[in-house]
Design a protein around this motif. Sequence first.
Motif, mmCIF file in Angstrom:
data_model
loop_
_atom_site.group_PDB
_atom_site.id
_atom_site.type_symbol
_atom_site.label_atom_id
_atom_site.label_comp_id
_atom_site.label_asym_id
_atom_site.label_seq_id
_atom_site.Cartn_x
_atom_site.Cartn_y
_atom_site.Cartn_z
ATOM 1 N N GLN A 177 0.283 5.023 -5.063
ATOM 2 C CA GLN A 177 -0.624 6.415 -5.424
ATOM 3 C C GLN A 177 -0.435 7.579 -4.499
ATOM 4 O O GLN A 177 -0.112 8.549 -4.664
ATOM 5 C CB GLN A 177 -1.756 6.260 -6.043
ATOM 6 C CG GLN A 177 -1.983 5.476 -7.342
ATOM 7 C CD GLN A 177 -1.226 6.204 -8.446
ATOM 8 O OE1 GLN A 177 -1.498 7.187 -8.807
ATOM 9 N NE2 GLN A 177 -0.512 5.518 -9.380
ATOM 10 N N GLU B 189 1.587 7.399 -1.839
ATOM 11 C CA GLU B 189 2.919 7.651 -1.494
ATOM 12 C C GLU B 189 3.607 8.526 -2.645
ATOM 13 O O GLU B 189 4.167 9.414 -2.079
ATOM 14 C CB GLU B 189 3.788 6.352 -1.323
ATOM 15 C CG GLU B 189 3.265 5.504 -0.304
ATOM 16 C CD GLU B 189 4.132 4.235 -0.097
ATOM 17 O OE1 GLU B 189 4.617 4.043 -1.183
ATOM 18 O OE2 GLU B 189 4.081 3.499 0.895
ATOM 19 N N ALA B 190 3.215 8.277 -4.051
ATOM 20 C CA ALA B 190 4.127 9.204 -4.892
ATOM 21 C C ALA B 190 3.529 10.535 -4.694
ATOM 22 O O ALA B 190 4.347 11.349 -4.833
ATOM 23 C CB ALA B 190 3.546 8.563 -6.277
ATOM 24 N N ALA B 191 2.156 10.899 -4.529
ATOM 25 C CA ALA B 191 1.668 11.972 -4.253
ATOM 26 C C ALA B 191 2.399 12.545 -3.088
ATOM 27 O O ALA B 191 2.894 13.911 -2.897
ATOM 28 C CB ALA B 191 0.385 12.295 -3.912
ATOM 29 N N ASP B 192 2.535 11.898 -1.887
ATOM 30 C CA ASP B 192 3.239 12.587 -0.771
ATOM 31 C C ASP B 192 4.814 12.926 -1.015
ATOM 32 O O ASP B 192 5.143 14.085 -0.683
ATOM 33 C CB ASP B 192 3.213 11.417 0.380
ATOM 34 C CG ASP B 192 1.783 11.222 1.192
ATOM 35 O OD1 ASP B 192 1.176 12.244 0.957
ATOM 36 O OD2 ASP B 192 1.919 10.499 2.024
ATOM 37 N N SER B 193 5.352 11.992 -1.869
ATOM 38 C CA SER B 193 6.725 12.066 -1.929
ATOM 39 C C SER B 193 7.012 13.340 -2.844
ATOM 40 O O SER B 193 8.336 13.875 -2.772
ATOM 41 C CB SER B 193 7.350 10.977 -2.702
ATOM 42 O OG SER B 193 6.908 10.960 -4.032
ATOM 43 N N LEU B 194 5.944 13.903 -3.525
ATOM 44 C CA LEU B 194 6.090 14.840 -4.477
ATOM 45 C C LEU B 194 5.803 16.085 -3.726
ATOM 46 O O LEU B 194 5.941 17.462 -4.019
ATOM 47 C CB LEU B 194 5.358 15.159 -5.713
ATOM 48 C CG LEU B 194 5.727 14.115 -6.641
ATOM 49 C CD1 LEU B 194 4.552 13.825 -7.746
ATOM 50 C CD2 LEU B 194 6.939 14.311 -7.489
ATOM 51 N N GLY B 195 5.480 16.194 -2.404
ATOM 52 C CA GLY B 195 5.073 17.220 -1.525
ATOM 53 C C GLY B 195 3.917 17.978 -1.573
ATOM 54 O O GLY B 195 3.319 18.954 -1.030
ATOM 55 N N LEU B 196 2.790 17.133 -2.284
ATOM 56 C CA LEU B 196 1.515 17.678 -2.389
ATOM 57 C C LEU B 196 0.883 17.475 -0.952
ATOM 58 O O LEU B 196 1.047 16.449 -0.309
ATOM 59 C CB LEU B 196 0.707 16.601 -3.351
ATOM 60 C CG LEU B 196 1.180 16.655 -4.854
ATOM 61 C CD1 LEU B 196 0.346 15.740 -5.913
ATOM 62 C CD2 LEU B 196 0.671 18.017 -5.321
ATOM 63 N N ASP B 197 0.035 18.260 -0.433
ATOM 64 C CA ASP B 197 -0.575 18.266 0.867
ATOM 65 C C ASP B 197 -1.955 17.284 0.550
ATOM 66 O O ASP B 197 -2.191 16.867 -0.452
ATOM 67 C CB ASP B 197 -0.774 19.647 1.545
ATOM 68 C CG ASP B 197 -1.939 20.320 0.874
ATOM 69 O OD1 ASP B 197 -2.777 19.755 0.017
ATOM 70 O OD2 ASP B 197 -1.740 21.671 0.665
ATOM 71 N N ILE C 150 -4.906 13.652 -7.451
ATOM 72 C CA ILE C 150 -4.510 12.184 -7.741
ATOM 73 C C ILE C 150 -5.580 11.198 -7.266
ATOM 74 O O ILE C 150 -5.785 10.203 -8.039
ATOM 75 C CB ILE C 150 -3.268 11.826 -6.798
ATOM 76 C CG1 ILE C 150 -2.277 13.109 -7.081
ATOM 77 C CG2 ILE C 150 -2.537 10.572 -7.059
ATOM 78 C CD1 ILE C 150 -1.807 13.240 -8.610
ATOM 79 N N ASN D 9 12.384 10.681 3.541
ATOM 80 C CA ASN D 9 11.272 11.400 2.745
ATOM 81 C C ASN D 9 9.930 11.294 3.700
ATOM 82 O O ASN D 9 8.904 11.865 3.161
ATOM 83 C CB ASN D 9 11.076 10.651 1.616
ATOM 84 C CG ASN D 9 10.406 11.473 0.548
ATOM 85 O OD1 ASN D 9 10.177 12.675 0.865
ATOM 86 N ND2 ASN D 9 10.108 11.050 -0.770
ATOM 87 N N ARG E 92 9.648 17.084 1.650
ATOM 88 C CA ARG E 92 9.283 16.289 0.442
ATOM 89 C C ARG E 92 9.609 17.030 -1.032
ATOM 90 O O ARG E 92 9.881 16.281 -1.740
ATOM 91 C CB ARG E 92 8.099 15.812 0.634
ATOM 92 C CG ARG E 92 7.687 14.758 1.574
ATOM 93 C CD ARG E 92 6.398 14.431 1.957
ATOM 94 N NE ARG E 92 6.132 13.285 2.812
ATOM 95 C CZ ARG E 92 5.157 12.907 3.438
ATOM 96 N NH1 ARG E 92 4.184 13.749 3.159
ATOM 97 N NH2 ARG E 92 5.049 11.986 4.121
ATOM 98 N N PHE F 252 10.229 5.080 -7.250
ATOM 99 C CA PHE F 252 9.443 3.930 -6.469
ATOM 100 C C PHE F 252 9.951 2.708 -7.452
ATOM 101 O O PHE F 252 10.123 2.943 -8.665
ATOM 102 C CB PHE F 252 8.231 4.091 -6.234
ATOM 103 C CG PHE F 252 7.711 5.073 -5.433
ATOM 104 C CD1 PHE F 252 7.693 4.709 -3.918
ATOM 105 C CD2 PHE F 252 7.478 6.253 -5.747
ATOM 106 C CE1 PHE F 252 7.327 5.927 -3.018
ATOM 107 C CE2 PHE F 252 7.121 7.377 -4.960
ATOM 108 C CZ PHE F 252 7.066 6.972 -3.607
ATOM 109 N N HIS G 148 -4.089 8.395 -14.396
ATOM 110 C CA HIS G 148 -5.306 9.251 -15.219
ATOM 111 C C HIS G 148 -4.547 10.570 -15.493
ATOM 112 O O HIS G 148 -5.326 11.174 -16.230
ATOM 113 C CB HIS G 148 -6.200 9.538 -14.024
ATOM 114 C CG HIS G 148 -5.833 10.261 -12.951
ATOM 115 N ND1 HIS G 148 -4.865 9.979 -12.023
ATOM 116 C CD2 HIS G 148 -6.291 11.549 -12.568
ATOM 117 C CE1 HIS G 148 -4.410 10.914 -11.195
ATOM 118 N NE2 HIS G 148 -5.445 11.781 -11.386
#
Lengths: 429, 404, 260
Positions: A324, A326-334, A342, C66, C94, C101, C109
Amino acid sequence: MSQSDTSFVRRDMLPEAPPPVAETGVLKWMRENLFSSPANSLLTLVSIFVLYQLVVAAAPWLLNGIWVSPSLSACREILGGEVGACFAVLTERWNQLLFGFKYPEELYWRPGLAFILLFVCAAPLLFFKFIPSKFLVLTGLYPFVAYWLIWGGTIMVPVFALLGVLVGAYVYNKTVSASAGMAVIAGFAAALIFWILSGYVTTPMSGFLALQPIDSRDLGGFMINLMLGVTCISLSVPFGILLALGRQSSMPIIKWICVVFIEFIRGVPLITLLFVANVVLGYFLPPDNDFDLILRVIIMITMFASAYIAEVIRGGLAALPKGQYEAADSLGLDYAQAMQFIILPQAMKISIPGIVNVAVGLFKDTTLVSVISMFDIVGMIRGPILASSEWNGVYWELFGFAAVLFFVTCYGISQYSQWLERQLQTDHR
Amino acid sequence: MTTATDPPRESFRFSQLIYDTRYRSYTFQFIALMLLITLFAYLGSNLVQNLAEQGQDISFSFLTEPAGYDINQRPIPYDSQSPHLRAAFVGVLNTLIVAFLGCLTATILGTIAGILRISPNWLVRKLMAGYVEAFRNVPVLIWILIIFTIMTAVMPAPSAFRGEDSASSMLFGAFAFTNRGVYIPAPIWGPGSSVVGLTFLASIFGAIYYRRYATRLLYDTGKLLPMVWPALVILLVPTILIYFILGRPITFDYPALAGFNFQGGIQIRGSLIALWLALAVYTGAFIAENVRAGIQAVDRGQTEAAASLGLRPRRIMNLVVLPQALRIIIPPLISQYLNLTKNSSLAIAVGYMDVTGTLGGITLNQTGRAIECVLLLMLFYLMISLAISAVMNVYNKSIELKER
Amino acid sequence: MTAETKQAAKTLEVSDKVAVEIVNMNKWFGTFHVLRDIDLTVYQGERIVIAGPSGSGKSTLIRCINALEEHQKGKIIVDGTELSNDVKNIDRIRSEVGMVFQHFNLFPHLTILENCTLAPIWVRKTPKREAEDTAMHFLTKVKIPEQADKYPGQLSGGQQQRVAIARSLCMKPRIMLFDEPTSALDPEMISEVLDTMIELAEEGMTMCCVTHEMGFARKVANRVIFMDEGQIVEQNEPEEFFNNPKSERTKLFLSQILGH
């Protein structure tokens, strides 16, 4: 047997058939649930005996209860030697049990109204799935309204308190993209500066739209328990989140500050923290400060609850899969966005049962303030009521009442949390 | 956008403090540390100012001055001329006494209630659910006060035991429940009692050895000896025999009414009993939930796998379910012990002289040394909880090793 | 896959513009040297498949692109921007690079639609309405527009992985990274995900895939890279790579995964 005998092709599919008729009825249920074995039967008999004893002891006491009487001796006279409770103490001292013995009687409507508003304003938060989110504004306004109703004084104090919160939130929002941690600090600092400055405005305006001010010392009864419980829990959730995030941080200094704080608080009993509020904290505050006892108690209980809630939330954070993040990071969220959208929503959902446990525990622990001579409901019972000449000796009715009051509240809270868990669960399956 | 060449690393820009991953955490930590130091400096300067205003100082010398108050439960010799430090120490011992008794009782109660909570018997299940909910949802302080009320206001006065057909009588002629506490017989260790004690100690080792021997026999030869009753025999019979052979060296001093009060025996005060029972029953409710959750957390597949191997239900419980359930139960159990110990500080509400009552109560009020007393008090509880966490860590390490 | 589409994928133009350039990159986990002297240039429009035994560092390599993993030596230049320690830099890269993945990592959620619009709204600052339109466009493309209001837990693995691809596409990335996208799927769901990826390739997306799907590599890739012990051992066009491997390690690996 020839080979072809083992091969088989079904041509018609079988229809569903009803199950064989099972044994039903009361007798079967009793045999399965109460008398399945000799040991079980014995247990059942023992349980029935225990229940019978309880009922026999309590029933006449409850049923013969006297509800109207000026004193215990009058109660006993009415009972004429029979077993019976003297619930008259509850009706007679009802207001004292709820509001304490110093709150002006003609102003009972104010805490009463605050109590009703509590339900109205908590509803959007508690039932957020059924009530439009714009009503959450009511929840946000409630603390300031409730403060004004209970303590009175000029409306400017809660208004400026609210403005301070808004200023803090604004500063946080403006700075959060640079660094989440510093934005939190900046937000707090901005709010604090605003509050200090606002003191210069509110002091001369103390008469503006003012309700009759009430001293903290004059509060009492169950009101104190409710107020401490609600205030400290709602304050401790945000602090708990910050502490939990801090404890997870990769920055060693931040991490150790949080670890030391959490472990210290969790290592000492609440009562010692109340002693701190009562006799020690004053030494560390500026001379001539106007932090009264209730405020100091709120500070200490909030610290106490924050440490426990931080541990609960840490558990929730740890339960989230690394993917979770990593997915947030990979989308560019700070960091702040990842946390807000998230990580925390999911961690909080996992933490609900734990947070409710802490909340219930804390609400029960508010009775401890009676030890530092505050007159909450237990303090009222042990102090003014049992010490009065009319009601000296009515232990059961009073302690029973307090116990029932807490039971209803705490049981209600835990039932609500189970309901909420089910609500959040169905979302995903 | 920069080009593919090396970025100009030498030139340091101020914004790097915030945006460079190498520096930003240092920047933030530095700011946080500064703020913390400022906060402490602020609190410290307030403290100095307040102390100066009131003409006070911070000093622990009061600990060696005579306390000047009495403590009604003294595990070690103490009188009102003893120093405050000794009073605090008596309090510490009293805390440990009630914590130990409470933990022991709570564990027994909680285990029984937790197992009954998942019994196939509907009525028992509901009754235990009622117990758990009733105690978990009402403040422990109220339970302490209720039991204290029973001990002081409902129990008969010693005078009720007077005369031929008195209003109250002693249980088995040995136990007296009065509003001044419960009187129980006190053992008198006569000559030879140490032999009895040593025999008993040896029997314990004997019983353990027997069980080991029986297990080894099962492993080596496949012969299964009965486990329970021979162990009990080894445990009890030699001790009882020695006791009678030596002419009953251990006797009891029974409490007896003398004047207005009971004399002899051991007096357990109502405050201790109230605290002990309330903490035990309250914590027991929490332990019951831990036990239930622990047993239910063991995967059903485990029971099914064991059953498919042909194990009988009792052996499944002992060999498969319990060892796994214990790993789940023990960590929260230890933290319940910690909770109970911390809750024992409520002693102050019923006048039991634990460390909160002596150091945090009377000593604090008499000397006015609030900061010092509360600090010492917190240190004591911190030490207890650090010790308990250490035990927990050791336990967690030990089960971690077994998993590999 | 029919012969025509296979042919179509093969003949895709590869531009001479560089999408990712990795120069002499090294990475350690503690003292373990995971990536050793990696040099790799990916041109825009290239479809690269990275294969290799487990533990060979192939996942770590694309995670470095990435910035999910930090490299300790060498340079990574993505779309003209060098990966440096600047947080803004990292965030920009990014948002330009999509990642899919092995375990989907959808946000359980949030609804499917919210999964797809979250980053465009908060990172790209796209208006919500527009972000939702884009999301629906890509969900239609991965053939599950009707699931938009469901939660990830209600979808099958294959559907979840397609949502994950759509979620990345909503950020309009210039490069897509795939980290074993089909390894966690049941066999019957693998093809639906691969079809989506092939479609993407046909549209000219630059792709780096870590995968064991050698059929996919043959059909779509214009270059196959074989890694072992943290190094690039061999790279070649798929035909050559599969039919005529040069290195002993490659031969062994191919015989193991194609052996049965």
